[in-house]
Write a protein that holds these residues in place. Sequence first.
Motif, short mmCIF file in Angstrom:
data_model
loop_
_atom_site.label_atom_id
_atom_site.label_comp_id
_atom_site.label_asym_id
_atom_site.label_seq_id
_atom_site.Cartn_x
_atom_site.Cartn_y
_atom_site.Cartn_z
N SER A 37 0.87 -1.15 -0.01
CA SER A 37 0.22 -0.11 0.04
C SER A 37 1.17 1.15 0.06
O SER A 37 2.05 1.12 0.38
CB SER A 37 -0.88 0.13 1.54
N VAL A 38 1.03 2.37 -0.74
CA VAL A 38 0.96 3.28 -0.71
C VAL A 38 0.46 4.35 -0.81
O VAL A 38 -0.82 4.56 0.02
CB VAL A 38 1.71 4.06 -2.06
N ASN A 50 8.35 1.43 3.73
CA ASN A 50 9.81 2.33 3.30
C ASN A 50 9.02 3.31 2.82
O ASN A 50 8.45 4.38 1.85
CB ASN A 50 10.14 1.95 1.80
N LEU A 51 9.18 4.84 3.62
CA LEU A 51 9.56 6.28 3.76
C LEU A 51 10.28 6.40 2.98
O LEU A 51 11.78 6.76 3.46
CB LEU A 51 9.71 6.56 4.62
N ILE A 52 9.59 7.63 1.81
CA ILE A 52 10.98 8.34 1.14
C ILE A 52 10.31 9.52 1.22
O ILE A 52 8.94 10.02 1.65
CB ILE A 52 10.30 8.10 -0.72
N PRO A 109 10.30 6.11 -8.30
CA PRO A 109 10.82 3.71 -8.91
C PRO A 109 10.25 3.48 -7.07
O PRO A 109 10.70 4.09 -6.17
CB PRO A 109 12.19 4.74 -8.82
N ARG A 110 9.83 2.54 -7.60
CA ARG A 110 9.85 1.80 -6.69
C ARG A 110 10.54 0.33 -6.20
O ARG A 110 10.78 -0.07 -5.06
CB ARG A 110 7.68 1.18 -6.60
N ASN A 111 11.35 0.65 -6.69
CA ASN A 111 12.41 -0.73 -6.94
C ASN A 111 13.69 -0.76 -7.74
O ASN A 111 13.92 0.60 -8.20
CB ASN A 111 11.46 -2.04 -7.44
N GLU A 112 15.10 -1.53 -7.66
CA GLU A 112 15.60 -1.89 -8.58
C GLU A 112 15.27 -1.06 -10.04
O GLU A 112 15.69 -0.47 -11.10
CB GLU A 112 16.81 -2.35 -8.36
N THR A 113 14.52 -2.05 -10.48
CA THR A 113 14.16 -1.70 -12.20
C THR A 113 13.35 -0.27 -12.36
O THR A 113 14.06 -0.34 -13.57
CB THR A 113 13.36 -2.77 -12.42
N LEU B 317 19.68 3.03 5.34
CA LEU B 317 19.58 3.78 5.72
C LEU B 317 18.24 4.59 6.29
O LEU B 317 17.23 5.03 5.69
CB LEU B 317 20.21 5.90 5.77
N PRO B 318 17.87 4.26 8.21
CA PRO B 318 17.20 5.06 8.68
C PRO B 318 16.65 6.06 8.29
O PRO B 318 17.26 7.64 7.81
CB PRO B 318 17.34 4.59 10.56
#
Lengths: 413, 407
Positions: A37-38, A50-52, A109-113, B317-318
């Motif tokens: 979920s985003v 994962n928090l950006i 982007p969400r992943n390496e690809t 990194l956190p």
Amino acid sequence: MASSLAKWALNTTRATSNVCARAVSSSARALSSSARSVSLESEGILDGNNLILHHESRYLCRCPGCFGATSNQPLHTDDFSAIKVTEIKELHDHYIELQWDDGHVGMLPRNETGAYGNGYKQTPPQRFYDLSLRKNKAQTFWSDGTLPELNKKFDYEEVISSDENVKELLAHYMQYGLALLANTPNQPGDLLKVLDKLEVGPYWKTLFGLLSRVSYQNDPLNQAFNNQHLAAHTDMPYYTQTPSVYFFHCVANELEGGESFWVDTFSALHHMRTEMPEMFEILAEVKVPFRQYRVGWHMAGSYPTIEMMGDDMYRTRDCNFVIDNFQFTKDYDPATRACWWEAYNYLRAMMTNPDRSVQVKLQSGDLAIIDNWRVQHGRNQFTVPEVADGAKRVMDVVYVEWSHVQNRLLRYH
Amino acid sequence: MLRVLPILPRKFSPSIAVRLVHVTEYGIKDGLQELLHVETRNMCRCEECFSTLSTQKLLTDAKKGVRVSSVGRVTEHYLTVKWDDGHEGMIARTSRGAYGPQPVQDILDKYYNLTVRRNNELQLWRGEEEEGVAMQFKYSDVISSDQSTRDFIAHFMKYGIGTMTEVPAERNTLDVINVDMEAGPMRETIYKNPDPVAFIADAHNFAYTSDALPGHTDLPYYTQMPQIFLFRCHINTVIGGSSFWIDTFAALAEVRAERPDYFASLTTTPISCRYSPPGTGWYLATPYTAVVLMGDDILEVRDHLALMDEFEMSRRLPRETRSKWWDAFLYYQSKLEQAAYKRIVKAGDLVFVDNRRVLHGRESFKAEGERKERLMDVSYGDWNHFQRRLLDTGPEKLFIERHLHNE
């Protein structure tokens, strides 16, 4: 229904790839196909766990206005420090379409690809990547020189027969800091041909030149050229950027004695880090002066015995022959030096323990690849006949940058 | 047995010789200088322990556990010492004793600290506040004498930038460095050496476009970033395209003074770079810290926002660490504003840039009408080879002065 940007994600790829096509064709069911979920949070975008951060997301935008399709580089580096995401527009397998408060609509982007190359680029195996970044978790520290993996000799013809085999050799080398290759061409200078076959260039020219020949000399300009026992050491610690990948090629090894040996400093330091942390800290803090100032040379610099990269041990320098003790007495007070010597002697006791070393009498055509930032090398004394009888001991040396060997390991075609 | 080496004229300095020298619990006390037992044994300069040809110790390993038994003869530059392993040798009391007679000492006094990047030897600068930044040196002058070459290299190391002008067109940059200045060999990278920088359509690197290039250090994705960036101008008739340079050490000195927490973040947070342009087959990546310290000195800065791998950072990194790092990085970046030294390079210019300290960049340019050519080339030098050029005193051999026992 694909958004215009999702169409871009398909159209801008240059190499044949199904990855982006799948991303676009699946966009109609993107929201449901994307299990993570985003959500938009106060600090940024939360994608799964994962928090950006807001401004990170803007730097990460992969739309054609922000990211060069032919360069894989951002096209501008404006100050996005105050920017905020205002809306999540659409989800895809590899991207999140976002709008920011500067009005820009782009692709996170969400992943390496998605991150590396417009969604189409092949990414190297994580193991190779981690090894090439010298992450300790990918490396195997060793304190038993008899381990089969350390004494394994790769066959040269087999290695160069395929790209995968070369990569496996290099990965093995990066994992253990040492790799042995047998049956290489064994004439003087053939080392450069071997390296050309491995495609690990360009090579590193030091003041020794491109290829340095190690053979017995009277009155040598370097200890390596006598016949005495050479204690375990790393090469050229006085260079600000000390050579990393050390190729040691046996052309001839016909004299009595002269076995080569290698010892893993990281294993010894890891032990110290656990058992004697104060000593480890001393070795990581105190800068040891090195100096080499023979005729025509004068290079010097001061560096700690172990350099860290975050929590990882990254590089070690240890060569007692060129420690500048005189400068050391000027740079540090006696108490600090006393602590350093205690820690250093503790390390040396491990480094000179033969049980810890891989010992090999190299044969003509053998090639040792050594991580000069981690594994120390040395040599037993050898006997020089009083009357020359044609027997000789000749080794060729070439240094290569770590990044060039990394490039060989990670590259794709 | 101690071998006697060539006799030199004795310049006896009573004030040094009469410094009280005696054995203590810890080692030797020589005036105010205290030497430890273990280090004295590793400092022995006798023929058995030290090669004057290689200037390397001949000891098989660090001698530990050995203690000084007695001190014998004391001269201006040496002490005779006996250790409890039975060895009798000599240790240096002065730089001259350690490294050799003149002109070594003058050279070391003048240049050593500069070549090891001691920050207090460097001249930090903002824009053109410092005249030295804009100083230009004619090629013919630089190579006219050994001293003028040293002066140029010292200037470059001090400011992090040095401009050579009127380099003959037929003189390849490699020959200027390797032959004329004797400061080679140079550093090979994945790029050609030298690498021409001219406009290329669909370039794999935006250096080859006509766009503005923000200030950056080159090749930050190398585990060991090239140290000396050599920027040669062959032709430059386009409109615009000023080159500019910024001293990051000056900016960081301000950050360190005003926000030590930000400075700490920049020196300790490992980030990473990745470079893999399509179609090239290249794949390079490295972890690094934006600022590398060596003790208290700043040793190196890596700054190339376009090549930073934020994606990898965001995974590894956190959040708190990243947030702090970004605050620190943007604060440092704010210090770079209005700090550039700028000029339009002209044909014959060869600019030496300390790639671990000084950012370089370019304003955008236009090619129009007759003003349409811009060709530069780039190559990289090795800091230690430049150091060698500065510190090496030529063919004089190191020798240990005669140290008489029986006078």
